[in-house]
Design a protein around this motif. Structure first.
Motif, PDB file in Angstrom:
ATOM      1  N   SER A 128      37.262  -8.752 -16.156  1.00 26.51           N
ATOM      2  CA  SER A 128      36.588  -7.454 -16.089  1.00 26.51           C
ATOM      3  C   SER A 128      35.650  -7.332 -17.288  1.00 26.51           C
ATOM      4  O   SER A 128      36.017  -7.618 -18.425  1.00 26.51           O
ATOM      5  N   PHE A 129      34.435  -6.924 -17.013  1.00 23.48           N
ATOM      6  CA  PHE A 129      33.419  -6.819 -18.051  1.00 23.48           C
ATOM      7  C   PHE A 129      33.084  -5.356 -18.309  1.00 23.48           C
ATOM      8  O   PHE A 129      33.036  -4.549 -17.381  1.00 23.48           O
ATOM      9  N   ASP A 130      32.838  -5.037 -19.560  1.00 27.83           N
ATOM     10  CA  ASP A 130      32.257  -3.749 -19.913  1.00 27.83           C
ATOM     11  C   ASP A 130      30.754  -3.840 -19.728  1.00 27.83           C
ATOM     12  O   ASP A 130      30.199  -4.915 -19.535  1.00 27.83           O
ATOM     13  N   SER A 131      30.086  -2.716 -19.811  1.00 27.83           N
ATOM     14  CA  SER A 131      28.631  -2.738 -19.627  1.00 27.83           C
ATOM     15  C   SER A 131      27.925  -3.506 -20.737  1.00 27.83           C
ATOM     16  O   SER A 131      26.887  -4.117 -20.517  1.00 27.83           O
ATOM     17  N   SER A 132      28.491  -3.496 -21.936  1.00 30.39           N
ATOM     18  CA  SER A 132      27.860  -4.243 -23.034  1.00 30.39           C
ATOM     19  C   SER A 132      28.021  -5.749 -22.873  1.00 30.39           C
ATOM     20  O   SER A 132      27.226  -6.523 -23.393  1.00 30.39           O
TER      21      SER A 132
ATOM     22  N   VAL B 166      33.937 -25.310 -12.715  1.00 31.66           N
ATOM     23  CA  VAL B 166      34.619 -24.396 -11.795  1.00 31.66           C
ATOM     24  C   VAL B 166      35.363 -23.309 -12.568  1.00 31.66           C
ATOM     25  O   VAL B 166      35.293 -22.121 -12.235  1.00 31.66           O
ATOM     26  N   VAL B 167      36.068 -23.702 -13.614  1.00 31.32           N
ATOM     27  CA  VAL B 167      36.816 -22.726 -14.415  1.00 31.32           C
ATOM     28  C   VAL B 167      35.869 -21.749 -15.098  1.00 31.32           C
ATOM     29  O   VAL B 167      36.125 -20.532 -15.120  1.00 31.32           O
ATOM     30  N   MET B 168      34.769 -22.226 -15.624  1.00 30.05           N
ATOM     31  CA  MET B 168      33.823 -21.353 -16.308  1.00 30.05           C
ATOM     32  C   MET B 168      33.199 -20.355 -15.337  1.00 30.05           C
ATOM     33  O   MET B 168      33.096 -19.158 -15.637  1.00 30.05           O
ATOM     34  N   LEU B 169      32.793 -20.815 -14.171  1.00 30.49           N
ATOM     35  CA  LEU B 169      32.173 -19.907 -13.212  1.00 30.49           C
ATOM     36  C   LEU B 169      33.194 -18.966 -12.582  1.00 30.49           C
ATOM     37  O   LEU B 169      32.872 -17.807 -12.297  1.00 30.49           O
ATOM     38  N   LEU B 170      34.418 -19.416 -12.379  1.00 29.18           N
ATOM     39  CA  LEU B 170      35.451 -18.514 -11.862  1.00 29.18           C
ATOM     40  C   LEU B 170      35.897 -17.496 -12.900  1.00 29.18           C
ATOM     41  O   LEU B 170      36.336 -16.402 -12.535  1.00 29.18           O
TER      42      LEU B 170
ATOM     43  N   LEU C 185      28.150 -12.462 -20.435  1.00 27.71           N
ATOM     44  CA  LEU C 185      27.852 -12.981 -19.104  1.00 27.71           C
ATOM     45  C   LEU C 185      26.720 -14.011 -19.086  1.00 27.71           C
ATOM     46  O   LEU C 185      26.876 -15.073 -18.477  1.00 27.71           O
ATOM     47  N   PRO C 186      25.583 -13.778 -19.751  1.00 28.26           N
ATOM     48  CA  PRO C 186      24.530 -14.815 -19.743  1.00 28.26           C
ATOM     49  C   PRO C 186      24.965 -16.129 -20.398  1.00 28.26           C
ATOM     50  O   PRO C 186      24.617 -17.208 -19.914  1.00 28.26           O
ATOM     51  N   SER C 187      25.758 -16.035 -21.448  1.00 27.15           N
ATOM     52  CA  SER C 187      26.195 -17.278 -22.089  1.00 27.15           C
ATOM     53  C   SER C 187      27.184 -18.033 -21.204  1.00 27.15           C
ATOM     54  O   SER C 187      27.135 -19.260 -21.118  1.00 27.15           O
TER      55      SER C 187
END
Length: 105
Positions: free
Chosen positions: A23-27, A13-17, A33-35
């Motif tokens: 906030s993510f940058d485009s890189s 739950v913590v990992m998915l939340l 994000l995939p990891s």
């Protein structure tokens, strides 16, 4: 086993939340994000597996009436179907992630 199941559940739950709340940058969409998704889905799958094992252990300890065994088998059916449906998705996601990382790096 209960503590291990709770730890896996809360970790997933913590990992998915953490994906939704940061906030993510485009890189970051190509690396972080995939990891995080892979770790979150894997923890979720193992959380489901350990909760089934914990539930089964409590069934086997308190198995006194024959009709309860039938009830528990019926209760495990939707969880088993969900796990069988989600495992190929997780395996394909991990395989695609490996292909992507080996082709980029």
């Amino acid at each position: 086993m209960d503590v291990f199941t709770l730890a896996l559940s809360l970790s997933s739950v913590v990992m998915l939340l953490s994906i939704f709340t940061s906030s993510f940058d485009s890189s970051d969409f190509l690396s972080v994000l995939p990891s995080k998704l892979t770790i979150g889905f894997t923890l979720l799958f193992f959380s489901l597996l350990t909760s089934m094992i914990t539930f089964l252990a409590s069934i086997l300890i308190h198995l006194e009436k024959k009709w309860t065994a039938t009830l528990y088998v019926v209760a495990f059916f939707p969880v088993t179907v969900l796990a069988l449906m989600q495992f190929p998705f997780n395996a394909a996601f991990v395989a695609n992630l490996k292909v992507y990382f080996f082709s980029v790096y």
